[in-house]
Design an enzyme around this catalytic site. Structure first.
Site: not given
Ligand code: 13P
Length: 291
Positions: A82, A208
């Site tokens: 990520d 996201h």
């Molecule tokens: P949240 O933490 O709001 O679930 O978002 C996750 C995300 O977009 C990780 O890149």
């Protein structure tokens, strides 16, 4: 089956009008819980790791857990890095066995974002690894990346379209008003921008900031081309709360029992998301077309 790239997974999802859940795991147990949920529902799944989680456990450990978990399961699993701003760190993850990566050069000027993202696509493609890139800046806190509300800004649709046309991304993340972390008020989602982008390009889009969004928002975004939905904050909350609650209720010092409660709670809650995103039953339908 072995770990696969998210690229064919997301192409099929966008084509068929559903989204693959992309869940930020924090350890072996949370990865196992998410994969169990996906397997029970016959759904493809993306296990994603923040840079902070990778640095905490080390690349070799995470790859060995995920290779084994994927190998032991019948559903397609992708291992995705990520938000990462560091091209050399991305390269290390590609070399270690990640099958998908995100280059987050969204804080750079447009031309620089394009150039860095293109460089990552070039490196990743030769390893068969899928790439996610971001345009605009998604607000909130995602591990070490903090974007103040004042600095968050939406993706410009014309630039977003040009971005997608320039390189073969596995998935593109336009900032459309969602945020990482817990929402303070109701998010204002720029559905119009999402629609303009998705009408113009066939690249699957990423949503996201999934924690706290309503079913209606998920449904509309998925219908507008979002084929990957990210959930992180909720896993962290369930991870901590289920362990603490078990201990407070039972007052036991047998660690495997609260760990069992954690596993069950994460599996249950992430399974609800997989169903919500339309992933149920899609693994056996779509995986044969991934080649
Ligand atoms: P949240 O933490 O709001 O679930 O978002 C996750 C995300 O977009 C990780 O890149």
């Amino acid at each position: 089956m072995p770990l696969i790239s998210m690229k064919p997974m997301l192409a099929a999802a966008r084509e068929q009008g559903y989204a693959v859940g992309a869940f930020n795991i924090v350890d072996y147990l949370s990865a196992r819980a998410v994969i169990q949920a996906a397997e029970r529902l016959d759904a493809p799944v993306i296990i994603q790791t923040s840079v902070k989680t990778v640095k905490f456990w080390g690349q070799a450990a995470i790859v060995s857990w995920l290779k084994q978990l994927a190998q032991d399961s019948k559903i397609p699993v992708a291992l995705h890095l990520d938000h990462c701003k560091d091209v050399e760190f991305i390269q290390q993850c590609i070399d270690a066995g990640w099958t998908s990566v995100m280059i987050d050069a969204s804080s750079l000027p447009y031309e620089e974002n394009l150039a860095v993202s293109e460089e990552v696509v070039r490196r990743a493609s030769s390893a068969g690894v899928g790439v996610e890139a971001e345009l605009g800046e998604i607000g909130g806190v995602e591990e070490d990346i903090v974007v103040d509300e004042a600095d968050a800004h939406l993706a410009d649709p014309a630039k977003a379209i040009a971005f997608c046309e320039r390189m073969p991304l596995a998935v593109f993340a336009p900032a459309i008003g969602t945020a990482h972390g817990v929402y303070k008020g109701e998010p204002r989602i720029a559905f119009d921008r999402l629609e303009t982008i998705s009408r113009a390009v066939s690249t699957p889009l990423a949503l996201h900031g999934g924690t706290g969004l309503t079913d209606d928002v998920f449904k509309r975004c998925i219908a507008l081309g979002c084929a990957k939905v990210n959930i992180s904050t909720q896993i962290k909350h369930v991870f901590i709360d289920s362990f603490v609650q078990y201990h407070l209720e039972k007052k036991e010092y047998e660690p495997l029992k609260p760990l069992g409660a954690q596993l069950e709670a994460i599996e249950r809650e992430m399974a609800e998301h997989i169903v919500r995103f339309g992933g149920e039953g899609r693994a056996s339908k779509d995986a044969p077309r991934y080649q």
